[in-house]
Design an enzyme around this catalytic site. Sequence first.
Site, PDB file in Angstrom:
ATOM      1  N   LYS A 194       0.847  -1.201   0.000  1.00  0.00           N
ATOM      2  CA  LYS A 194       0.000   0.000   0.000  1.00  0.00           C
ATOM      3  C   LYS A 194       0.876   1.243   0.000  1.00  0.00           C
ATOM      4  CE  LYS A 194      -1.957   2.778   2.904  1.00  0.00           C
ATOM      5  NZ  LYS A 194      -1.922   3.994   2.072  1.00  0.00           N
ATOM      6  N   GLY A 247       6.858   4.572   8.367  1.00  0.00           N
ATOM      7  CA  GLY A 247       6.023   5.756   8.550  1.00  0.00           C
ATOM      8  C   GLY A 247       6.258   6.340   9.927  1.00  0.00           C
ATOM      9  N   SER A 248       5.248   7.010  10.435  1.00  0.00           N
ATOM     10  CA  SER A 248       5.418   7.718  11.709  1.00  0.00           C
ATOM     11  C   SER A 248       5.357   6.749  12.886  1.00  0.00           C
ATOM     12  CB  SER A 248       4.316   8.771  11.847  1.00  0.00           C
ATOM     13  OG  SER A 248       3.057   8.126  11.809  1.00  0.00           O
ATOM     14  N   THR A 249       5.940   7.166  13.991  1.00  0.00           N
ATOM     15  CA  THR A 249       5.926   6.338  15.198  1.00  0.00           C
ATOM     16  C   THR A 249       4.490   6.156  15.703  1.00  0.00           C
ATOM     17  OG1 THR A 249       8.173   6.924  15.764  1.00  0.00           O
ATOM     18  CG2 THR A 249       6.773   6.243  17.594  1.00  0.00           C
ATOM     19  N   GLY A 252       2.973   3.592  13.623  1.00  0.00           N
ATOM     20  CA  GLY A 252       3.667   2.327  13.916  1.00  0.00           C
ATOM     21  C   GLY A 252       3.057   1.630  15.124  1.00  0.00           C
ATOM     22  N   GLU A 269       9.854   0.775  10.504  1.00  0.00           N
ATOM     23  CA  GLU A 269      10.861   1.831  10.282  1.00  0.00           C
ATOM     24  C   GLU A 269      10.164   3.143  10.557  1.00  0.00           C
ATOM     25  OE1 GLU A 269      13.961   1.421   9.616  1.00  0.00           O
ATOM     26  OE2 GLU A 269      13.928  -0.722   9.174  1.00  0.00           O
ATOM     27  N   GLU A 404       9.698  15.322  16.189  1.00  0.00           N
ATOM     28  CA  GLU A 404      10.111  15.230  14.786  1.00  0.00           C
ATOM     29  C   GLU A 404       9.307  16.250  13.977  1.00  0.00           C
ATOM     30  OE1 GLU A 404       8.807  11.863  12.378  1.00  0.00           O
ATOM     31  OE2 GLU A 404      10.824  11.701  11.555  1.00  0.00           O
TER      32      GLU A 404
HETATM   33  P1  NAD Z   1       2.277   7.948   8.242  1.00  0.00           P
HETATM   34  O1  NAD Z   1       2.624   7.076   9.387  1.00  0.00           O
HETATM   35  O2  NAD Z   1       1.196   8.925   8.395  1.00  0.00           O
HETATM   36  O3  NAD Z   1       1.904   7.051   6.951  1.00  0.00           O
HETATM   37  C1  NAD Z   1       2.739   6.045   6.435  1.00  0.00           C
HETATM   38  C2  NAD Z   1       1.905   5.030   5.672  1.00  0.00           C
HETATM   39  O4  NAD Z   1       1.002   4.411   6.593  1.00  0.00           O
HETATM   40  C3  NAD Z   1       1.027   5.618   4.573  1.00  0.00           C
HETATM   41  O5  NAD Z   1       0.928   4.694   3.506  1.00  0.00           O
HETATM   42  C4  NAD Z   1      -0.321   5.768   5.259  1.00  0.00           C
HETATM   43  O6  NAD Z   1      -1.409   5.753   4.357  1.00  0.00           O
HETATM   44  C5  NAD Z   1      -0.334   4.529   6.142  1.00  0.00           C
HETATM   45  N1  NAD Z   1      -1.188   4.628   7.326  1.00  0.00           N
HETATM   46  C6  NAD Z   1      -1.619   5.745   7.980  1.00  0.00           C
HETATM   47  N2  NAD Z   1      -2.404   5.398   9.021  1.00  0.00           N
HETATM   48  C7  NAD Z   1      -2.460   4.045   9.036  1.00  0.00           C
HETATM   49  C8  NAD Z   1      -3.095   3.090   9.888  1.00  0.00           C
HETATM   50  N3  NAD Z   1      -3.846   3.463  10.934  1.00  0.00           N
HETATM   51  N4  NAD Z   1      -2.931   1.777   9.627  1.00  0.00           N
HETATM   52  C9  NAD Z   1      -2.165   1.378   8.588  1.00  0.00           C
HETATM   53  N5  NAD Z   1      -1.546   2.227   7.742  1.00  0.00           N
HETATM   54  C10 NAD Z   1      -1.689   3.552   7.969  1.00  0.00           C
HETATM   55  O7  NAD Z   1       3.655   8.637   7.865  1.00  0.00           O
HETATM   56  P2  NAD Z   1       3.923   9.706   6.735  1.00  0.00           P
HETATM   57  O8  NAD Z   1       3.450  11.017   7.206  1.00  0.00           O
HETATM   58  O9  NAD Z   1       3.424   9.189   5.434  1.00  0.00           O
HETATM   59  O10 NAD Z   1       5.529   9.660   6.670  1.00  0.00           O
HETATM   60  C11 NAD Z   1       6.313  10.414   7.517  1.00  0.00           C
HETATM   61  C12 NAD Z   1       6.824   9.577   8.674  1.00  0.00           C
HETATM   62  O11 NAD Z   1       7.507   8.423   8.190  1.00  0.00           O
HETATM   63  C13 NAD Z   1       7.865  10.308   9.487  1.00  0.00           C
HETATM   64  O12 NAD Z   1       7.627  10.095  10.859  1.00  0.00           O
HETATM   65  C14 NAD Z   1       9.177   9.665   9.082  1.00  0.00           C
HETATM   66  O13 NAD Z   1      10.196   9.749  10.022  1.00  0.00           O
HETATM   67  C15 NAD Z   1       8.765   8.268   8.827  1.00  0.00           C
HETATM   68  N6  NAD Z   1       9.715   7.591   7.918  1.00  0.00           N
HETATM   69  C16 NAD Z   1      10.562   6.671   8.457  1.00  0.00           C
HETATM   70  C17 NAD Z   1      11.496   6.040   7.639  1.00  0.00           C
HETATM   71  C18 NAD Z   1      12.444   5.017   8.201  1.00  0.00           C
HETATM   72  O14 NAD Z   1      13.030   4.273   7.422  1.00  0.00           O
HETATM   73  N7  NAD Z   1      12.635   4.942   9.496  1.00  0.00           N
HETATM   74  C19 NAD Z   1      11.554   6.344   6.282  1.00  0.00           C
HETATM   75  C20 NAD Z   1      10.671   7.295   5.774  1.00  0.00           C
HETATM   76  C21 NAD Z   1       9.740   7.909   6.614  1.00  0.00           C
END
Ligand code: NAD
Length: 500
Positions: A194, A247-249, A252, A269, A404
């Site tokens: 996704k 994605g975000s903590t 996560g 991650e 962050e």
């Molecule tokens: P996000 O957590 O909002 O979204 C990431 C993904 O998760 C998207 O595809 C989103 O649609 C999906 N998502 C959102 N809510 C969900 C849920 N309840 N259940 C399942 N999936 C869901 O993050 P973002 O705003 O897209 O990205 C930014 C964040 O990602 C930052 O915190 C950044 O540090 C982190 N990030 C980490 C790494 C790493 O390798 N550690 C790399 C890139 C980004």
Amino acid sequence: MSKAYQQSEAVKRRLEQVQGHFIAGHWLRENQQATSDVYNPSTGAVISQAICGTPAEVDQAVAAARSSFDDERWSGLTPAARAKVLWRIADLMEAEQAELAELEMLDAGKFYAAAEQGEVAFAAECFRYFAGWCTKIDGATKQLSSGPTNEFHVYTRREPIGVAALIVPWNGPLVQAAWKIAPALAAGCSCVLKPAQETPLSTLKLAEIMQQAGLPDGVLNVVLGDGPEIGGHLAAHDGVDKVSFTGSTAVGKKIIGAAKGNLKKVSLELGGKSPMVVFPDADLQDAADGAISAIFSNAGQVCVAGSRLYVHKSIYSELLPIIQEKAQAIKVGSALDPAMDMGPMISLRQLDSVLEKIHRAEAQGARLLCGGKLVQQGENGGGYFIEPTIFVDVNAGMDIATEEVFGPVLTVFAFDDSDDIVALANDSEYGLAASVWTKDIALAHKTAAKIKAGLLWINCHGIPDMAVPFGGYKQSGWGRENGYEALLQYTEQKSVIVRL
Ligand code: NAD
């Protein structure tokens, strides 16, 4: 500015059609739900429409992955045959690199040259790297500790874990997808990916390429849709054996909750607030260049961004003006314009989130050294741009010191010999990355050993490599991407005890 950019015919045709799911080798571009707008973050213009997925379509994608896994159309191939397909994917990505880079530019706000030579090349190389691992997935022979050695033969096997759900963010859509798909396929898994709702385009092109490369139908499925409903349903799905999330903590933690129904394996991650520590003997020009690129690359929308800069007091007044001058010289503007240095925030939502954090930092007493403002683009004000921003006079209790930002915002601190610099660097709930700048080898290695982060750079920052494990301590995640470690996360280990 954007006059220089001429849209290719291939991309024009692609954008005109509705972006659909890719399930069991077929494109699904219609359902009962509305479509959502896909934006170009450099202009704010709507460039395409994407289908809004439904839970039923997630079920369909998981079923397709499951049946492709159970009938072993991929996992049952010889490792060498799997390697050939992965290698072909990389070749086709390179053959199509112009279109992939154009999509990454339009959809994710990347500069074309950086997308072509960086993102696309790197993602293709990821498939080649994991192609090499297909033929090297080994078990081991073991010896019973309390049984007669000659009467037993004991060995372990590595088996593909099954159906892997792969959920990725928008800040590096193609690379993030490759980092998950390539090891999952090398291990023999089937996948449902996704992408982020903001950036579906390059991933869908990648799915097309993978089919052309000979990946059997159903082995890679892509579902589009929002995070909570579609991502949440996928993460909770009983037909999924493993979820790999970037994605975000905050999200996560939701993934962990969603995964508990069938106790699927989870790797995460997540976010970061990475420190850079500059000691008095560091090469100041190098450190300044490093700090600038660590925080302002991709407009700070980088998980390993060096957002906390700790500078020794003896060089603070020399280094800070160099960094400030470089930050103020950065040309901010459309990613369609190669004369610019720093592109847009991915969305209006991200722009607002970063501006709110800047305003809160000022309200809490942090001093703005430069930047901090919205950059207006042209008469119509399209695009989502923020000036490179630097805060000083920050204390540990302020939100800007700990939260962050995921935008172009650097926070600079001074330290002296009486401070415990390791404790300061570790003063974060995150532990993704860090860098140490000094010519003193012993100091560099000792400090690197004590900082709690999954990635430690010495005299550089932000260099990734396929062979080097990537992931976080503390609330920056679980598990590692890249390297053999990433592959193992898509396997289960089985021990076999044979009585002879
Ligand atoms: P996000 O957590 O909002 O979204 C990431 C993904 O998760 C998207 O595809 C989103 O649609 C999906 N998502 C959102 N809510 C969900 C849920 N309840 N259940 C399942 N999936 C869901 O993050 P973002 O705003 O897209 O990205 C930014 C964040 O990602 C930052 O915190 C950044 O540090 C982190 N990030 C980490 C790494 C790493 O390798 N550690 C790399 C890139 C980004």
